[in-house]
Design a protein around this motif. Sequence first.
Motif, PDB file in Angstrom:
ATOM      1  N   ARG A  51      32.533  43.756  39.092  1.00 40.21           N
ATOM      2  CA  ARG A  51      33.777  43.022  39.295  1.00 40.21           C
ATOM      3  C   ARG A  51      33.594  41.901  40.321  1.00 40.21           C
ATOM      4  O   ARG A  51      34.066  40.779  40.131  1.00 40.21           O
ATOM      5  N   ALA A  52      32.894  42.198  41.412  1.00 38.32           N
ATOM      6  CA  ALA A  52      32.649  41.177  42.434  1.00 38.32           C
ATOM      7  C   ALA A  52      31.833  40.018  41.862  1.00 38.32           C
ATOM      8  O   ALA A  52      32.138  38.838  42.104  1.00 38.32           O
ATOM      9  N   PHE A  53      30.811  40.343  41.082  1.00 38.34           N
ATOM     10  CA  PHE A  53      29.937  39.327  40.503  1.00 38.34           C
ATOM     11  C   PHE A  53      30.713  38.443  39.532  1.00 38.34           C
ATOM     12  O   PHE A  53      30.589  37.213  39.537  1.00 38.34           O
ATOM     13  N   ALA A  54      31.553  39.062  38.696  1.00 38.94           N
ATOM     14  CA  ALA A  54      32.338  38.310  37.722  1.00 38.94           C
ATOM     15  C   ALA A  54      33.332  37.384  38.408  1.00 38.94           C
ATOM     16  O   ALA A  54      33.535  36.237  37.979  1.00 38.94           O
ATOM     17  N   ARG A  55      33.951  37.856  39.473  1.00 43.64           N
ATOM     18  CA  ARG A  55      34.913  37.006  40.186  1.00 43.64           C
ATOM     19  C   ARG A  55      34.230  35.805  40.824  1.00 43.64           C
ATOM     20  O   ARG A  55      34.766  34.691  40.809  1.00 43.64           O
ATOM     21  N   ALA A  56      33.034  36.005  41.366  1.00 47.86           N
ATOM     22  CA  ALA A  56      32.319  34.874  41.957  1.00 47.86           C
ATOM     23  C   ALA A  56      31.941  33.844  40.901  1.00 47.86           C
ATOM     24  O   ALA A  56      31.941  32.636  41.164  1.00 47.86           O
ATOM     25  N   LYS A  57      31.641  34.285  39.699  1.00 49.18           N
ATOM     26  CA  LYS A  57      31.333  33.349  38.614  1.00 49.18           C
ATOM     27  C   LYS A  57      32.561  32.568  38.174  1.00 49.18           C
ATOM     28  O   LYS A  57      32.455  31.378  37.833  1.00 49.18           O
ATOM     29  N   ASN A  58      33.725  33.223  38.190  1.00 50.25           N
ATOM     30  CA  ASN A  58      34.888  32.670  37.506  1.00 50.25           C
ATOM     31  C   ASN A  58      36.008  32.169  38.403  1.00 50.25           C
ATOM     32  O   ASN A  58      36.891  31.447  37.933  1.00 50.25           O
ATOM     33  N   GLU A  59      35.998  32.533  39.689  1.00 52.26           N
ATOM     34  CA  GLU A  59      37.102  32.168  40.568  1.00 52.26           C
ATOM     35  C   GLU A  59      36.668  31.137  41.602  1.00 52.26           C
ATOM     36  O   GLU A  59      35.611  31.264  42.229  1.00 52.26           O
ATOM     37  N   ASP A  60      37.514  30.129  41.809  1.00 52.75           N
ATOM     38  CA  ASP A  60      37.254  29.127  42.835  1.00 52.75           C
ATOM     39  C   ASP A  60      37.205  29.778  44.218  1.00 52.75           C
ATOM     40  O   ASP A  60      37.802  30.835  44.459  1.00 52.75           O
ATOM     41  N   SER A  61      36.491  29.118  45.132  1.00 51.07           N
ATOM     42  CA  SER A  61      36.449  29.529  46.548  1.00 51.07           C
ATOM     43  C   SER A  61      36.021  30.980  46.713  1.00 51.07           C
ATOM     44  O   SER A  61      36.568  31.717  47.545  1.00 51.07           O
ATOM     45  N   THR A  62      35.030  31.412  45.925  1.00 50.40           N
ATOM     46  CA  THR A  62      34.590  32.807  45.947  1.00 50.40           C
ATOM     47  C   THR A  62      33.068  32.884  45.967  1.00 50.40           C
ATOM     48  O   THR A  62      32.399  32.152  45.243  1.00 50.40           O
ATOM     49  N   CYS A  63      32.545  33.776  46.808  1.00 50.13           N
ATOM     50  CA  CYS A  63      31.102  34.043  46.868  1.00 50.13           C
ATOM     51  C   CYS A  63      30.877  35.549  46.796  1.00 50.13           C
ATOM     52  O   CYS A  63      31.757  36.334  47.159  1.00 50.13           O
ATOM     53  N   VAL A  64      29.681  35.944  46.358  1.00 54.59           N
ATOM     54  CA  VAL A  64      29.318  37.359  46.296  1.00 54.59           C
ATOM     55  C   VAL A  64      27.951  37.537  46.948  1.00 54.59           C
ATOM     56  O   VAL A  64      27.079  36.687  46.853  1.00 54.59           O
ATOM     57  N   PHE A  65      27.784  38.670  47.635  1.00 55.14           N
ATOM     58  CA  PHE A  65      26.509  38.978  48.299  1.00 55.14           C
ATOM     59  C   PHE A  65      26.370  40.499  48.397  1.00 55.14           C
ATOM     60  O   PHE A  65      27.353  41.216  48.252  1.00 55.14           O
TER      61      PHE A  65
END
Length: 238
Positions: free
Chosen positions: A67-81
Amino acid sequence: MKRIFFALALSFPAIAQAEPLKLLTEEYPPYNFTSNGAITGASVEQVRLMMKAIDAPFELEILPWARAFARAKNEDSTCVFTTGHDDERDKRFKWIEPLLIDKMVMVRKAGSGIDPLTIEAAKRFTIGTQRDDFSYSFLTANEFPKIDLAADMEATLKKLLNNRIDLMMTSEKTFEAMKAQGKGVEPALVLGGKRYGLACNLSVPDALIGKMQKALEDLIADGTQDRISADYGLRPNR
């Protein structure tokens, strides 16, 4: 004229307010995890210091990795680590790195006797990992036929220790942390090294990416990254 200017300023109070950068991570100790209700870990400490250094607002949240990875791909102003950087992911994100330089390792339950000497030999076994984890990309790219997916690393580890899978993939440093915690695991096959960092949505401004990268490089240069790694029982990034 002064009254008109003041009225216009009141009409647009939100313009000067920067939108917080959403920083998403997963339960994956010792890099990112929850302890006594707080998000902590070797990567989390670095990220907090980076954002403090550049005085940028952010929101930190732990989610299942997919879910975190998908949001970083698809949502503005978002990073995942903490995200492994490979060719397949390279152009899909903007990167700040390295939070971590590490090798991947296939891990077996202690005493299991499972001993693949090569990647091809390991394909006979059921390998556990997490959906959209870097190791999942490795397994699919190398056409492993038996991949078992879990929501997070702790679930994968439980499957390994309960003999529901034969091997699990993780980073070498995470394996060392498991051993230090007394987990009943052994290395089975060490794979190549990779860089890990923050993977940010392509909408994140280049100027902000540059500031975050500089802040991370400063942590590396002054020895802070190595100190944090040591605090969590990890070897320095070399």
